[in-house]
Structure formats: structure tokens, C-alpha cells
Design a protein around this motif. Structure first.
Motif, mmCIF file in Angstrom:
data_model
loop_
_atom_site.group_PDB
_atom_site.id
_atom_site.type_symbol
_atom_site.label_atom_id
_atom_site.label_comp_id
_atom_site.label_asym_id
_atom_site.label_seq_id
_atom_site.Cartn_x
_atom_site.Cartn_y
_atom_site.Cartn_z
ATOM 1 N N ILE A 54 -34.209 37.296 21.231
ATOM 2 C CA ILE A 54 -33.389 36.741 20.146
ATOM 3 C C ILE A 54 -32.111 37.553 19.968
ATOM 4 C CG2 ILE A 54 -33.312 36.332 17.646
ATOM 5 C CD1 ILE A 54 -36.383 35.637 17.943
ATOM 6 N N LEU A 55 -32.223 38.872 19.961
ATOM 7 C CA LEU A 55 -31.027 39.710 19.836
ATOM 8 C C LEU A 55 -30.071 39.451 21.008
ATOM 9 C CD1 LEU A 55 -29.878 42.243 18.090
ATOM 10 C CD2 LEU A 55 -30.385 43.442 20.202
ATOM 11 N N ALA A 56 -30.607 39.330 22.214
ATOM 12 C CA ALA A 56 -29.772 39.077 23.393
ATOM 13 C C ALA A 56 -29.022 37.757 23.260
ATOM 14 C CB ALA A 56 -30.638 39.071 24.656
ATOM 15 N N VAL A 57 -29.685 36.745 22.747
ATOM 16 C CA VAL A 57 -29.057 35.436 22.597
ATOM 17 C C VAL A 57 -27.957 35.469 21.532
ATOM 18 C CG1 VAL A 57 -29.509 33.106 21.733
ATOM 19 C CG2 VAL A 57 -30.919 34.067 23.556
ATOM 20 N N TYR A 58 -28.219 36.151 20.428
ATOM 21 C CA TYR A 58 -27.172 36.300 19.411
ATOM 22 C C TYR A 58 -25.976 37.069 19.982
ATOM 23 C CZ TYR A 58 -29.601 34.230 15.459
ATOM 24 O OH TYR A 58 -30.201 33.334 14.610
ATOM 25 N N ALA A 59 -26.243 38.062 20.801
ATOM 26 C CA ALA A 59 -25.157 38.811 21.445
ATOM 27 C C ALA A 59 -24.359 37.893 22.377
ATOM 28 C CB ALA A 59 -25.724 39.998 22.226
ATOM 29 N N LEU A 60 -25.056 37.096 23.157
ATOM 30 C CA LEU A 60 -24.367 36.183 24.075
ATOM 31 C C LEU A 60 -23.532 35.152 23.327
ATOM 32 C CD1 LEU A 60 -27.103 35.655 26.759
ATOM 33 C CD2 LEU A 60 -24.834 36.656 27.108
ATOM 34 N N ARG A 61 -24.070 34.675 22.226
ATOM 35 C CA ARG A 61 -23.300 33.701 21.434
ATOM 36 C C ARG A 61 -21.976 34.308 20.994
ATOM 37 N NH1 ARG A 61 -25.480 30.954 15.969
ATOM 38 N NH2 ARG A 61 -24.966 33.010 15.198
ATOM 39 N N ARG A 62 -22.005 35.561 20.599
ATOM 40 C CA ARG A 62 -20.783 36.248 20.175
ATOM 41 C C ARG A 62 -19.872 36.537 21.384
ATOM 42 N NH1 ARG A 62 -16.671 37.370 19.875
ATOM 43 N NH2 ARG A 62 -15.568 38.964 18.726
ATOM 44 N N ILE A 63 -20.449 36.944 22.492
ATOM 45 C CA ILE A 63 -19.672 37.248 23.702
ATOM 46 C C ILE A 63 -18.938 35.996 24.189
ATOM 47 C CG2 ILE A 63 -19.905 37.833 26.159
ATOM 48 C CD1 ILE A 63 -22.166 39.823 25.234
ATOM 49 N N LEU A 64 -19.569 34.835 24.098
ATOM 50 C CA LEU A 64 -18.963 33.596 24.577
ATOM 51 C C LEU A 64 -17.729 33.180 23.780
ATOM 52 C CD1 LEU A 64 -22.132 31.597 25.566
ATOM 53 C CD2 LEU A 64 -20.177 32.091 27.055
ATOM 54 N N VAL A 65 -17.528 33.770 22.618
ATOM 55 C CA VAL A 65 -16.300 33.499 21.864
ATOM 56 C C VAL A 65 -15.115 34.163 22.564
ATOM 57 C CG1 VAL A 65 -15.108 33.935 19.671
ATOM 58 C CG2 VAL A 65 -17.511 33.227 19.677
ATOM 59 N N ASP A 66 -15.370 35.283 23.209
ATOM 60 C CA ASP A 66 -14.319 36.095 23.820
ATOM 61 C C ASP A 66 -14.216 35.949 25.337
ATOM 62 O OD1 ASP A 66 -12.333 38.231 23.856
ATOM 63 O OD2 ASP A 66 -13.930 39.527 24.613
ATOM 64 N N VAL A 67 -15.321 35.686 25.993
ATOM 65 C CA VAL A 67 -15.370 35.700 27.453
ATOM 66 C C VAL A 67 -15.519 34.269 27.970
ATOM 67 C CG1 VAL A 67 -16.669 36.546 29.461
ATOM 68 C CG2 VAL A 67 -16.409 37.990 27.447
ATOM 69 N N ASP A 68 -14.797 33.961 29.019
ATOM 70 C CA ASP A 68 -14.855 32.651 29.658
ATOM 71 C C ASP A 68 -16.307 32.293 29.984
ATOM 72 O OD1 ASP A 68 -14.854 30.607 31.651
ATOM 73 O OD2 ASP A 68 -12.797 31.121 32.176
ATOM 74 N N GLU A 69 -16.710 31.113 29.581
ATOM 75 C CA GLU A 69 -18.077 30.640 29.813
ATOM 76 C C GLU A 69 -18.454 30.689 31.291
ATOM 77 O OE1 GLU A 69 -20.417 26.385 29.653
ATOM 78 O OE2 GLU A 69 -18.634 26.637 28.409
ATOM 79 N N THR A 70 -17.516 30.393 32.167
ATOM 80 C CA THR A 70 -17.785 30.392 33.602
ATOM 81 C C THR A 70 -18.158 31.782 34.095
ATOM 82 O OG1 THR A 70 -16.120 28.653 33.767
ATOM 83 C CG2 THR A 70 -16.896 29.590 35.819
ATOM 84 N N ILE A 71 -17.515 32.800 33.562
ATOM 85 C CA ILE A 71 -17.833 34.187 33.939
ATOM 86 C C ILE A 71 -19.255 34.510 33.512
ATOM 87 C CG2 ILE A 71 -17.302 36.621 33.472
ATOM 88 C CD1 ILE A 71 -14.332 35.734 33.215
ATOM 89 N N VAL A 72 -19.616 34.132 32.305
ATOM 90 C CA VAL A 72 -20.968 34.410 31.808
ATOM 91 C C VAL A 72 -21.994 33.643 32.652
ATOM 92 C CG1 VAL A 72 -22.511 34.275 29.810
ATOM 93 C CG2 VAL A 72 -20.101 34.888 29.484
ATOM 94 N N ARG A 73 -21.714 32.391 32.937
ATOM 95 C CA ARG A 73 -22.654 31.575 33.723
ATOM 96 C C ARG A 73 -22.858 32.117 35.143
ATOM 97 N NH1 ARG A 73 -24.107 26.389 32.029
ATOM 98 N NH2 ARG A 73 -23.054 25.655 30.161
ATOM 99 N N GLU A 74 -21.828 32.695 35.751
ATOM 100 C CA GLU A 74 -21.985 33.170 37.129
ATOM 101 C C GLU A 74 -22.939 34.366 37.205
ATOM 102 O OE1 GLU A 74 -18.442 36.185 38.419
ATOM 103 O OE2 GLU A 74 -17.872 34.128 38.042
ATOM 104 N N HIS A 75 -23.183 35.018 36.096
ATOM 105 C CA HIS A 75 -24.113 36.150 36.058
ATOM 106 C C HIS A 75 -25.535 35.727 35.675
ATOM 107 C CE1 HIS A 75 -21.011 39.111 36.687
ATOM 108 N NE2 HIS A 75 -20.309 38.640 35.675
ATOM 109 N N TRP A 76 -25.734 34.465 35.347
ATOM 110 C CA TRP A 76 -27.017 33.975 34.842
ATOM 111 C C TRP A 76 -27.969 33.682 35.993
ATOM 112 C CZ3 TRP A 76 -30.244 33.934 31.119
ATOM 113 C CH2 TRP A 76 -31.148 32.886 30.889
ATOM 114 N N ASN A 77 -29.165 34.297 35.974
ATOM 115 C CA ASN A 77 -30.206 34.073 36.981
ATOM 116 C C ASN A 77 -31.190 32.990 36.574
ATOM 117 O OD1 ASN A 77 -29.496 35.962 38.878
ATOM 118 N ND2 ASN A 77 -31.040 37.449 38.314
ATOM 119 N N GLY A 78 -31.208 32.659 35.303
ATOM 120 C CA GLY A 78 -32.227 31.756 34.776
ATOM 121 C C GLY A 78 -32.196 30.375 35.384
#
Length: 185
Positions: free
Chosen positions: A126-150
């Protein structure tokens, strides 16, 4: 200047911000992608953590719904670690990712794994998801998605976890997690 002119000038200065598409976006626009390879030691950690969680789920007979949340832990941990290493991620976003990574690693948290096994990863997720939600305001979604293994869609995972957070760990713990991440008192 008359009193009416002062009022008009004051109203002009305090107009609500016009809602443009740019003001409404919650994630940044796409930038050039640079592939990031997971270092071998992170991959080993990921594999060990996933195996440990899968064994816990099998041994304890954890129901499929809760198991699906617990199994997000390794993917979220690696995603946050990768974001911390990515030069395209701003320092404030790296700091948020760092807080979440540290929470995963910390031996004592709101639901300690030492006491409750794999169930203790629910607050980390839950903490990780809240952190990601905040990070996505600042960081391009595509950059975040390219690091996602899920296997699931990342934005779908974020939405699912946020909607279920209160049921998974209780409102008090969710509030404490938000305070931990965003330093609300």
C-alpha cells in the motif's frame, strides 16, 4: 483609483485558474525512453522474495485475493529501486521512491513480517502504491511503466490497491502510511 477599481483589480488577480488540458493532467507527457536493465543482485533479490512469498502463500493457504496483493510486493520493490537509479527521475521523486524502498527493507513497520509472515507485506504494498501515485505526477508514465515487471497493468494495480487498502489493513494503518509518506501530522 476608486474603490470599485480596487475591487475589480483584486477579483482579476484572484480568478480561479482556467482548467486547461495541461492543468488537468495527472501524469507527465511522454519523453524519450532509455532502457534500464535490472542489476543482477536486484534480480536475485526479486527472485528470492517472490519465491519466499509463494512458499508462504502455499504453506498458509492464503486466499487468492489476498495472495494477489502480497505477490505485488517484489514487483513494486523492484520498480521503486529502478526508479531510484533512473537519471530521468527527479530528485524529489527519487526521495519518495527511497522512502518506500526503505519501508520495504525496515524490519519494523506497521504490520511487521517477522510477526505475521507474508501478510506483513500488505502495508508495504500500500505504501509503495501511494508513493507511485505521487511519483506519476512528476515522472512520465512511460518511464515508470518501462521499469514495471508485473503481469497486470500498472495503473490498474495502483487503482485496485488504493480502492482495497482500507479493507486490507484498516483505515488507521492506511492513514499512518499516508502520514509516513507525506509527513502529514
Amino acid at each position: 483609483m476608486t474603490e470599485d477599481n480596487h475591487k475589480a483589480k483584486a477579483e482579476e488577480n484572484h480568478k480561479p485558474e482556467e482548467k486547461t488540458l495541461e492543468n488537468l493532467l495527472a501524469v507527465r507527457q511522454t519523453q524519450e525512453l532509455i532502457p534500464v536493465v535490472l542489476p543482477e543482485k536486484h534480480q536475485r533479490f526479486y527472485d528470492k522474495l517472490r519465491e519466499k512469498i509463494e512458499n508462504f502463500i502455499k504453506d498458509k493457504g492464503v486466499n487468492d485475493t489476498v495472495a494477489s496483493y502480497i505477490l505485488l510486493a517484489p514487483d513494486l520493490f523492484v520498480l521503486l529501486a529502478r526508479l531510484m537509479l533512473d537519471k530521468r527521475v527527479s530528485v524529489p521523486s527519487k526521495a519518495i521512491a527511497g522512502v518506500a524502498v526503505a519501508y520495504f527493507i525496515a524490519p519494523i513497520d506497521f504490520i511487521p513480517e517477522v510477526l505475521v509472515g507474508g501478510f506483513g507485506l500488505l502495508d508495504d504494498v500500500i505504501l509503495a502504491v501511494y508513493a507511485l501515485r505521487r511519483i506519476l505526477v512528476d515522472v512520465d508514465e512511460t518511464i515508470v511503466r518501462e521499469h514495471w515487471n508485473g503481469e497486470e497493468d500498472l495503473l490498474g494495480v495502483i487503482t485496485k490497491v488504493i480502492k482495497s487498502a482500507d479493507d486490507l489493513v484498516g483505515k488507521k494503518i492506511v492513514k499512518k502510511l499516508e502520514e509516513t509518506l507525506f509527513r502529514k501530522k
